[in-house]
Design a protein around this motif. Structure first.
Motif, short mmCIF file in Angstrom:
data_model
loop_
_atom_site.label_atom_id
_atom_site.label_comp_id
_atom_site.label_asym_id
_atom_site.label_seq_id
_atom_site.Cartn_x
_atom_site.Cartn_y
_atom_site.Cartn_z
N CYS A 144 -43.24 0.37 62.61
CA CYS A 144 -44.70 1.26 62.34
C CYS A 144 -45.30 0.71 61.22
O CYS A 144 -44.44 0.63 60.30
CB CYS A 144 -44.22 2.59 62.19
SG CYS A 144 -45.87 3.88 61.77
N HIS A 154 -47.35 2.18 59.43
CA HIS A 154 -47.64 3.30 58.39
C HIS A 154 -46.50 3.58 57.57
O HIS A 154 -46.58 3.62 56.39
CB HIS A 154 -48.28 4.57 58.94
CG HIS A 154 -49.51 4.26 59.58
ND1 HIS A 154 -50.80 4.15 59.00
CD2 HIS A 154 -49.95 4.02 61.01
CE1 HIS A 154 -51.77 3.83 59.75
NE2 HIS A 154 -51.24 3.88 60.97
N CYS A 155 -45.25 3.74 58.22
CA CYS A 155 -44.14 4.53 57.62
C CYS A 155 -42.94 3.45 57.58
O CYS A 155 -41.98 3.86 57.08
CB CYS A 155 -43.96 5.90 57.93
SG CYS A 155 -43.45 5.63 59.68
N CYS A 214 -44.42 6.39 67.10
CA CYS A 214 -43.19 6.36 66.00
C CYS A 214 -42.46 7.37 66.11
O CYS A 214 -42.76 8.51 66.43
CB CYS A 214 -44.34 6.43 64.60
SG CYS A 214 -43.26 6.13 63.35
N TRP A 230 -47.43 8.69 64.62
CA TRP A 230 -48.27 7.73 65.15
C TRP A 230 -48.07 7.19 66.37
O TRP A 230 -46.86 6.64 66.73
CB TRP A 230 -48.46 6.26 64.02
CG TRP A 230 -49.42 5.61 63.99
CD1 TRP A 230 -50.84 5.89 63.95
CD2 TRP A 230 -49.51 4.16 64.28
NE1 TRP A 230 -51.70 4.87 64.17
CE2 TRP A 230 -50.75 3.67 64.41
CE3 TRP A 230 -48.77 3.21 64.53
CZ2 TRP A 230 -51.38 2.35 64.36
CZ3 TRP A 230 -48.94 1.84 64.92
CH2 TRP A 230 -50.37 1.34 64.75
ZN LIG Z 1 -44.78 5.98 61.36
#
Ligand SMILES: [Zn+2]
Length: 97
Positions: free
Chosen positions: A8, A10-11, A34, A41
């Motif tokens: 992912c 984002h994280c 995710c 996400w």
């Molecule tokens: Zn994520």
């Protein structure tokens, strides 16, 4: 079987393929999620075969892709020395789905 991970952006947790569908012999659409519940996400991704890097030993007369230009083949050799990327992951996981 390789254990490449889809990550992912984002994280940095692992993504899993929730579902995928073939829309064309060269194109597969995948819906990814995710696995980090706090992130959650979801994203649509696509895996497309665009260029032949090396000819098939069992060619299907219905399959026609342009041969990769030399610069693209050089780039692929460089990429093989790096970490697995998104396409490596899609390749592995879509085929096993
Ligand atoms: Zn994520």
């Amino acid at each position: 079987m390789s254990t490449y991970k889809l990550v992912c952006p984002h994280c940095c947790s692992r993504l899993r393929i929730r579902t995928s569908e073939g829309t064309h012999i060269f194109l597969r659409i995948a819906y990814l999620q995710c696995l980090n519940e706090a992130c959650g996400w979801c994203v649509r991704a696509q895996f497309e075969m665009t260029h032949e890097m090396s000819p098939s030993g069992m060619p299907n007369p219905n399959v026609h892709l342009p041969m990769a230009p030399i610069a693209m083949r050089r780039e692929a050799m460089r990429a093989a020395d790096d970490q697995p990327d998104l396409l490596d992951v899609l390749d592995t996981e879509v085929l096993s789905a």
